[in-house]
Design a protein around this motif. Sequence first.
Motif, PDB file in Angstrom:
ATOM      1  N   GLN A  27      21.419  22.278 -25.366  1.00  0.00           N
ATOM      2  CA  GLN A  27      20.523  21.215 -25.814  1.00  0.00           C
ATOM      3  C   GLN A  27      19.720  20.663 -24.642  1.00  0.00           C
ATOM      4  O   GLN A  27      18.522  20.385 -24.776  1.00  0.00           O
ATOM      5  CB  GLN A  27      21.332  20.099 -26.484  1.00  0.00           C
ATOM      6  N   LEU A  28      20.358  20.523 -23.493  1.00  0.00           N
ATOM      7  CA  LEU A  28      19.663  19.996 -22.322  1.00  0.00           C
ATOM      8  C   LEU A  28      18.555  20.939 -21.876  1.00  0.00           C
ATOM      9  O   LEU A  28      17.429  20.511 -21.577  1.00  0.00           O
ATOM     10  CB  LEU A  28      20.651  19.756 -21.179  1.00  0.00           C
ATOM     11  N   GLU A  29      18.854  22.239 -21.817  1.00  0.00           N
ATOM     12  CA  GLU A  29      17.845  23.205 -21.392  1.00  0.00           C
ATOM     13  C   GLU A  29      16.671  23.224 -22.360  1.00  0.00           C
ATOM     14  O   GLU A  29      15.506  23.266 -21.948  1.00  0.00           O
ATOM     15  CB  GLU A  29      18.461  24.601 -21.277  1.00  0.00           C
ATOM     16  N   LEU A  30      16.956  23.191 -23.659  1.00  0.00           N
ATOM     17  CA  LEU A  30      15.886  23.186 -24.650  1.00  0.00           C
ATOM     18  C   LEU A  30      15.052  21.918 -24.522  1.00  0.00           C
ATOM     19  O   LEU A  30      13.815  21.959 -24.623  1.00  0.00           O
ATOM     20  CB  LEU A  30      16.471  23.297 -26.056  1.00  0.00           C
ATOM     21  N   ALA A  31      15.707  20.796 -24.290  1.00  0.00           N
ATOM     22  CA  ALA A  31      14.986  19.531 -24.138  1.00  0.00           C
ATOM     23  C   ALA A  31      14.035  19.586 -22.947  1.00  0.00           C
ATOM     24  O   ALA A  31      12.893  19.132 -23.031  1.00  0.00           O
ATOM     25  CB  ALA A  31      15.987  18.389 -23.970  1.00  0.00           C
ATOM     26  N   LEU A  32      14.487  20.152 -21.846  1.00  0.00           N
ATOM     27  CA  LEU A  32      13.638  20.253 -20.667  1.00  0.00           C
ATOM     28  C   LEU A  32      12.438  21.160 -20.928  1.00  0.00           C
ATOM     29  O   LEU A  32      11.322  20.863 -20.509  1.00  0.00           O
ATOM     30  CB  LEU A  32      14.453  20.785 -19.482  1.00  0.00           C
ATOM     31  N   ARG A  33      12.687  22.242 -21.632  1.00  0.00           N
ATOM     32  CA  ARG A  33      11.598  23.172 -21.931  1.00  0.00           C
ATOM     33  C   ARG A  33      10.559  22.525 -22.845  1.00  0.00           C
ATOM     34  O   ARG A  33       9.357  22.761 -22.704  1.00  0.00           O
ATOM     35  CB  ARG A  33      12.134  24.421 -22.618  1.00  0.00           C
ATOM     36  N   ALA A  34      11.028  21.704 -23.798  1.00  0.00           N
ATOM     37  CA  ALA A  34      10.153  21.143 -24.822  1.00  0.00           C
ATOM     38  C   ALA A  34       9.672  19.736 -24.487  1.00  0.00           C
ATOM     39  O   ALA A  34       9.069  19.072 -25.341  1.00  0.00           O
ATOM     40  CB  ALA A  34      10.869  21.136 -26.170  1.00  0.00           C
ATOM     41  N   ASP A  35       9.946  19.294 -23.257  1.00  0.00           N
ATOM     42  CA  ASP A  35       9.526  17.947 -22.832  1.00  0.00           C
ATOM     43  C   ASP A  35      10.097  16.880 -23.767  1.00  0.00           C
ATOM     44  O   ASP A  35       9.392  15.996 -24.250  1.00  0.00           O
ATOM     45  CB  ASP A  35       8.004  17.855 -22.790  1.00  0.00           C
ATOM     46  N   SER A  36      11.397  16.989 -24.016  1.00  0.00           N
ATOM     47  CA  SER A  36      12.090  16.038 -24.887  1.00  0.00           C
ATOM     48  C   SER A  36      13.357  15.582 -24.168  1.00  0.00           C
ATOM     49  O   SER A  36      13.437  15.645 -22.940  1.00  0.00           O
ATOM     50  CB  SER A  36      12.421  16.704 -26.229  1.00  0.00           C
ATOM     51  N   SER A  37      14.347  15.129 -24.916  1.00  0.00           N
ATOM     52  CA  SER A  37      15.625  14.719 -24.340  1.00  0.00           C
ATOM     53  C   SER A  37      16.756  15.385 -25.102  1.00  0.00           C
ATOM     54  O   SER A  37      16.614  15.705 -26.291  1.00  0.00           O
ATOM     55  CB  SER A  37      15.792  13.201 -24.411  1.00  0.00           C
ATOM     56  N   ALA A  38      17.875  15.600 -24.419  1.00  0.00           N
ATOM     57  CA  ALA A  38      19.032  16.205 -25.071  1.00  0.00           C
ATOM     58  C   ALA A  38      19.501  15.327 -26.229  1.00  0.00           C
ATOM     59  O   ALA A  38      19.954  15.833 -27.264  1.00  0.00           O
ATOM     60  CB  ALA A  38      20.157  16.420 -24.063  1.00  0.00           C
ATOM     61  N   ARG A  39      19.379  14.012 -26.066  1.00  0.00           N
ATOM     62  CA  ARG A  39      19.790  13.083 -27.127  1.00  0.00           C
ATOM     63  C   ARG A  39      18.941  13.311 -28.383  1.00  0.00           C
ATOM     64  O   ARG A  39      19.480  13.357 -29.504  1.00  0.00           O
ATOM     65  CB  ARG A  39      19.637  11.642 -26.628  1.00  0.00           C
ATOM     66  N   HIS A  40      17.625  13.452 -28.185  1.00  0.00           N
ATOM     67  CA  HIS A  40      16.753  13.664 -29.341  1.00  0.00           C
ATOM     68  C   HIS A  40      17.050  15.005 -30.010  1.00  0.00           C
ATOM     69  O   HIS A  40      17.076  15.101 -31.245  1.00  0.00           O
ATOM     70  CB  HIS A  40      15.287  13.608 -28.916  1.00  0.00           C
ATOM     71  N   ILE A  41      17.260  16.050 -29.203  1.00  0.00           N
ATOM     72  CA  ILE A  41      17.595  17.358 -29.767  1.00  0.00           C
ATOM     73  C   ILE A  41      18.876  17.256 -30.589  1.00  0.00           C
ATOM     74  O   ILE A  41      18.980  17.812 -31.686  1.00  0.00           O
ATOM     75  CB  ILE A  41      17.755  18.418 -28.657  1.00  0.00           C
ATOM     76  N   SER A  42      19.860  16.538 -30.064  1.00  0.00           N
ATOM     77  CA  SER A  42      21.123  16.353 -30.792  1.00  0.00           C
ATOM     78  C   SER A  42      20.893  15.628 -32.110  1.00  0.00           C
ATOM     79  O   SER A  42      21.445  16.024 -33.146  1.00  0.00           O
ATOM     80  CB  SER A  42      22.103  15.571 -29.921  1.00  0.00           C
ATOM     81  N   PHE A  43      20.062  14.592 -32.078  1.00  0.00           N
ATOM     82  CA  PHE A  43      19.787  13.827 -33.300  1.00  0.00           C
ATOM     83  C   PHE A  43      19.061  14.693 -34.336  1.00  0.00           C
ATOM     84  O   PHE A  43      19.338  14.596 -35.534  1.00  0.00           O
ATOM     85  CB  PHE A  43      18.951  12.591 -32.964  1.00  0.00           C
ATOM     86  N   VAL A  44      18.172  15.553 -33.866  1.00  0.00           N
ATOM     87  CA  VAL A  44      17.462  16.441 -34.785  1.00  0.00           C
ATOM     88  C   VAL A  44      18.433  17.423 -35.429  1.00  0.00           C
ATOM     89  O   VAL A  44      18.412  17.639 -36.643  1.00  0.00           O
ATOM     90  CB  VAL A  44      16.342  17.200 -34.044  1.00  0.00           C
ATOM     91  N   GLU A  45      19.308  18.009 -34.624  1.00  0.00           N
ATOM     92  CA  GLU A  45      20.224  19.020 -35.144  1.00  0.00           C
ATOM     93  C   GLU A  45      21.241  18.432 -36.116  1.00  0.00           C
ATOM     94  O   GLU A  45      21.681  19.137 -37.036  1.00  0.00           O
ATOM     95  CB  GLU A  45      20.941  19.703 -33.984  1.00  0.00           C
TER      96      GLU A  45
END
Length: 268
Positions: A27-45
């Motif tokens: 999640q952290l790596e994806l967040a960095l790639r997508a200019d987001s945050s790991a927290r937001h990626i987690s909330f989306v998933e």
Amino acid sequence: MTTHPSTAERGVGPLLRAWREQRRVSQLELALRADSSARHISFVETGRSRPSEDMVLRLAEQLDVPVRERNALLLAAGYAPRYPETPLDDPALGALREGIERLISGYEPYPALVVDALYNVVAANRGVMTLVEGVGEAVLAPPLNAMRLALHPQGLAPRIRNLRAWRGHLLEQMERQIALHRSQPLRALYEEVAAYPVPETDTADEPSEPVPHFALPLRIEHEGQTLSFISSISTFNTPMDVTVAELAIETLLPADPATAKYLQTLMS
């Protein structure tokens, strides 16, 4: 082969998580790639946050999700599909069809063909037609399928001198496509061709000493002559249509001077 989550799982979150896990991205790596945050990626998933349309597309881009599946992600998130799926015979793709025909004709006398996502042949040049002479009518019946043509006992399989190695290459190629596209029709095709019996082939013409190759050659017999080819596959860059995204152009280039000379003489 890779297993996939049930299609009964609804919502964009589980779909994105499945793609992320398949790509082995945190999640952290994806967040960095997508200019987001790991927290937001987690909330989306987990469904706690609904991603914007732009975020869905950014995540899909970073996860290398195929164009067809990007539409599925958008629909799951409540947005309209972004990419059309235009039939290949639509007038809007007339320029594409003409370009494809010119391209594969330009490779003659060497074989070249174009296949769709299920390996159905949508265009082929005279070099391909030369190789398939004498193949059983059942195998050549439309829609002509490149995998059936290569591996069916009534197709080209008995003529392929290194069949076991080439068969293994084709099946591995299909496995990668299944993992990428999650296509049930493609999985059904894989199971069909993988179950074909492997005919015995004459290997008396194999060289006594190993011959160095930069890629696995296809060694196939034509009228008593063993031809050797190297396969090259091309796709369209940054396609904006599902149909175009799923097209692949395969060319068979001579792997030795004897093959090049034979084909040039044959079609001169």
